[in-house]
Design a protein around this motif. Structure first.
Motif, PDB file in Angstrom:
ATOM      1  N   TYR A 286      62.036 -12.842  16.342  1.00 52.79           N
ATOM      2  CA  TYR A 286      61.792 -13.775  15.244  1.00 52.79           C
ATOM      3  C   TYR A 286      62.503 -13.364  13.950  1.00 52.79           C
ATOM      4  N   ALA A 287      63.261 -12.284  13.997  1.00 54.87           N
ATOM      5  CA  ALA A 287      63.953 -11.803  12.804  1.00 54.87           C
ATOM      6  C   ALA A 287      65.344 -12.413  12.716  1.00 54.87           C
ATOM      7  N   PRO A 288      65.902 -12.515  11.517  1.00 54.59           N
ATOM      8  CA  PRO A 288      67.298 -12.962  11.391  1.00 54.59           C
ATOM      9  C   PRO A 288      68.226 -11.984  12.091  1.00 54.59           C
ATOM     10  N   LYS A 289      69.301 -12.499  12.638  1.00 53.26           N
ATOM     11  CA  LYS A 289      70.265 -11.659  13.334  1.00 53.26           C
ATOM     12  C   LYS A 289      71.362 -11.216  12.379  1.00 53.26           C
ATOM     13  N   CYS A 290      71.699  -9.938  12.432  1.00 49.56           N
ATOM     14  CA  CYS A 290      72.812  -9.448  11.632  1.00 49.56           C
ATOM     15  C   CYS A 290      74.122  -9.840  12.301  1.00 49.56           C
ATOM     16  N   GLY A 322      67.489   0.404  18.391  1.00 45.45           N
ATOM     17  CA  GLY A 322      67.278   0.045  17.007  1.00 45.45           C
ATOM     18  C   GLY A 322      66.965  -1.406  16.788  1.00 45.45           C
ATOM     19  N   TYR A 323      66.566  -1.762  15.558  1.00 44.05           N
ATOM     20  CA  TYR A 323      66.217  -3.140  15.234  1.00 44.05           C
ATOM     21  C   TYR A 323      67.245  -3.779  14.330  1.00 44.05           C
ATOM     22  N   TRP A 387      48.544   7.741  23.268  1.00 44.24           N
ATOM     23  CA  TRP A 387      48.545   6.367  22.772  1.00 44.24           C
ATOM     24  C   TRP A 387      49.880   5.716  23.115  1.00 44.24           C
ATOM     25  N   VAL A 388      49.814   4.468  23.559  1.00 43.75           N
ATOM     26  CA  VAL A 388      50.986   3.625  23.754  1.00 43.75           C
ATOM     27  C   VAL A 388      50.829   2.435  22.821  1.00 43.75           C
ATOM     28  N   TYR A 389      51.830   2.212  21.952  1.00 45.77           N
ATOM     29  CA  TYR A 389      51.744   1.045  21.070  1.00 45.77           C
ATOM     30  C   TYR A 389      52.954   0.149  21.291  1.00 45.77           C
ATOM     31  N   SER A 390      52.778  -1.139  21.004  1.00 45.82           N
ATOM     32  CA  SER A 390      53.812  -2.104  21.331  1.00 45.82           C
ATOM     33  C   SER A 390      53.905  -3.186  20.279  1.00 45.82           C
ATOM     34  N   GLY A 391      55.073  -3.280  19.624  1.00 44.05           N
ATOM     35  CA  GLY A 391      55.358  -4.418  18.774  1.00 44.05           C
ATOM     36  C   GLY A 391      55.524  -5.646  19.649  1.00 44.05           C
ATOM     37  N   ASP A 392      54.776  -6.729  19.362  1.00 41.96           N
ATOM     38  CA  ASP A 392      54.732  -7.837  20.310  1.00 41.96           C
ATOM     39  C   ASP A 392      55.863  -8.849  20.123  1.00 41.96           C
ATOM     40  N   ALA A 393      56.835  -8.569  19.234  1.00 38.91           N
ATOM     41  CA  ALA A 393      58.000  -9.436  19.077  1.00 38.91           C
ATOM     42  C   ALA A 393      59.266  -8.800  19.648  1.00 38.91           C
ATOM     43  N   ASP A 394      59.112  -7.757  20.443  1.00 41.23           N
ATOM     44  CA  ASP A 394      60.237  -7.054  21.051  1.00 41.23           C
ATOM     45  C   ASP A 394      60.536  -7.647  22.417  1.00 41.23           C
ATOM     46  N   GLY A 395      61.785  -8.105  22.614  1.00 42.06           N
ATOM     47  CA  GLY A 395      62.176  -8.634  23.905  1.00 42.06           C
ATOM     48  C   GLY A 395      62.778  -7.598  24.826  1.00 42.06           C
ATOM     49  N   GLY A 446      58.718  -5.764  15.967  1.00 38.00           N
ATOM     50  CA  GLY A 446      59.681  -5.698  17.042  1.00 38.00           C
ATOM     51  C   GLY A 446      59.745  -4.315  17.653  1.00 38.00           C
ATOM     52  N   HIS A 447      60.927  -3.941  18.093  1.00 42.11           N
ATOM     53  CA  HIS A 447      61.128  -2.677  18.798  1.00 42.11           C
ATOM     54  C   HIS A 447      60.836  -1.475  17.904  1.00 42.11           C
ATOM     55  N   LEU A 448      61.213  -1.565  16.622  1.00 38.58           N
ATOM     56  CA  LEU A 448      60.980  -0.475  15.679  1.00 38.58           C
ATOM     57  C   LEU A 448      59.771  -0.827  14.811  1.00 38.58           C
ATOM     58  N   VAL A 449      58.600  -0.513  15.310  1.00 34.91           N
ATOM     59  CA  VAL A 449      57.359  -0.905  14.629  1.00 34.91           C
ATOM     60  C   VAL A 449      57.281  -0.353  13.210  1.00 34.91           C
TER      61      VAL A 449
END
Length: 474
Positions: A286-290, A322-323, A387-395, A446-449
């Motif tokens: 959902y983030a803008p693409k560089c 990386g994000y 602990w396992v954590y997950s950013g839920d916008a990471d594809g 995303g991937h980099l919480v």
């Protein structure tokens, strides 16, 4: 004390000798630490005052392999805070460029790449943080034996990281008795549990001077099990409207994710899925693409133009730890400055160009371990806190695959899936399992919480270290 008796006199002299030897060792450690101390780091903010150290630790005398570290003391109560080792993955990406300088360290490189700003959500508010560039060939870490770079695999990396920690504790003995944790993200989903297992096994057979006070590890959006992770990638892409129903059905029909040898129709379907992801940022959908990056991380983006066999496909899809690829430009500009390298004690090595990600490592890395689930079971049984954590916008390493991995462990549920809150909003969801395993999601990350949701990431990290529950109410 009566020293007239020869035996008492001998004992007294022995005690004095040991004390003098201890003092000499302490002097050596102080001298070594002083030589590591970073002073006059270009553009470092003057407030707050941050104590940090960097340098090399030799992990193999025969081949002259040395790993580079950047260590930050906690902002307050440093002598009582735990020590946390942070690892980035890739494989081939830098924990200095990502973890330290873009996510959870105290400094962020500004957009022009020529200045630093203070990160108010740095994790050094909670712990002493040690960032390691691993394996050799990443960042400033090096080897004088070129064949090492052709032999990199998970066991090689874990052995070097273990040797690094033993040597680092010898250099910084005041941290040896602290609670020690490992943290990381992405392919550190392999690095962290494998290093934890190495420490756990060695602690049982090594002498006391090599004992490491390991308490647990925490990993974010971690690659854990090829079957579940790859299944999760496909299902996430379809459920989040990245791919069509027909492509999803084709992939489901042709892909057996339990097998490491995919059919050509499966390869074509999955490659088509990744082509669609090139239109957006797979690491934060959902983030803008560089669109302007020229960094080493961004150079991975063209690898899907070919259709090689399954072995090469695995090397391709594990790219770019990386994000924000635009941020990589800033980091590479800053860490390639001569005055920065000199201040970080990395100026003596003839490294032509410091890179956020070393593409060649990804191409030669030997992916010999397909699942970490057995390692998890072993370390859960050993009583480690995990602990396992997950950013839920990471594809790339999506929450769906991570849930499959955690559920595959078959642990009894201790506390049911619930929302946790931060600043009166849902921060994510959390569930706890018997044996010390906790699974947490971070909403909108995303991937980099720590980069995407720095406040929530700091709250999560604090809860992990201190054992305080994440708020269950707004």
């Amino acid at each position: 004390m009566d020293l007239t008796h020869p035996r008492k006199k001998l004992r007294f002299l022995l005690i004095i000798s040991l004390l003098l030897l201890s003092l000499r060792r302490q002097d050596y450690n102080v001298e070594a630490q002083n030589s590591d101390k970073v002073v006059n780091l270009p553009e470092q903010p003057s407030n707050p005052k941050i104590s940090h150290f960097s340098g090399y630790v030799n992990v193999n005398q025969e081949n002259t392999r040395a790993l580079f570290f950047w260590f930050f003391e906690a902002l307050s109560e440093a002598p009582t805070r735990p020590l946390v080792l942070w690892l980035n993955g890739g494989p081939g990406c830098s924990s200095v460029g990502y973890g330290a300088a873009s996510e959870l360290g105290p400094f962020r490189v500004a957009e022009n790449g020529t200045s630093l700003r203070f990160n108010q959500y740095t994790w050094i508010q909670e712990a002493n943080m040690l960032f390691l560039e691993s394996p050799v060939g990443v960042g400033f870490s090096y080897t004088n034996t070129s064949s090492d770079l052709d032999n990199l695999n998970d066991s090689f990396v874990a052995e070097d990281a273990y040797n690094f920690m033993v040597a680092w504790f010898a250099r910084y003995p005041q941290y040896k008795s602290r609670d020690f944790f490992i943290a990381g993200e992405s392919y550190a989903g392999h690095y962290a549990p494998q290093l934890a297992e190495q420490i756990y096994d060695r602690n049982k057979v090594k002498p006391n001077e090599s004992f490491i006070n390991l308490k647990g590890f925490i990993v974010g959006n971690p690659l854990t099990d090829d079957e579940y992770d790859n299944r999760g990638i496909l299902e996430y892409a379809w459920s989040h409207a990245v791919i069509s129903d027909s492509l999803y059905d084709t992939a489901k029909r042709n892909c057996d994710f339990k097998s490491s040898n995919w059919t050509e129709p499966c390869n074509v379907a999955m490659n088509t899925m990744f082509q669609k992801y090139k239109e957006i940022d797979i690491y934060n959908i959902y983030a803008p693409k560089c669109t302007t990056s020229n960094s080493s991380a961004a150079s991975f983006l063209g690898v899907f133009n070919k259709s090689p066999a399954m072995k090469d496909w695995f090397k391709r899809v594990r790219w770019f730890e990386g994000y924000d690829p635009c941020y990589s430009d800033y980091a590479e500009k800053y860490f390639n400055r001569v005055d920065v390298r000199t201040s970080l004690h990395a100026g003596t090595r003839e490294i032509s160009r410091w890179k956020v990600c070393n593409n060649s490592i990804l191409q030669t890395y030997q992916f010999t371990v397909s699942s970490m689930l057995s390692t998890y079971r072993k370390l859960i049984k050993a009583g480690l806190k995990i602990w396992v954590y997950s950013g839920d916008a990471d594809g790339r390493v999506p929450v769906i695959g991570s849930r499959y991995c955690v559920e595959a462990l078959g642990l009894p549920v201790k506390s049911e899936w619930r929302s946790w809150f931060h600043n009166h909003q849902v921060g994510g969801r959390i569930t706890e399992y018997e044996g010390g395993l906790t699974f947490v999601t971070v909403r909108g990350a995303g991937h980099l919480v720590p980069l995407n949701k720095p406040e929530e990431a700091l709250a999560l990290f604090s809860s992990f270290l201190n054992g305080q529950e994440l708020p269950s109410r707004p």
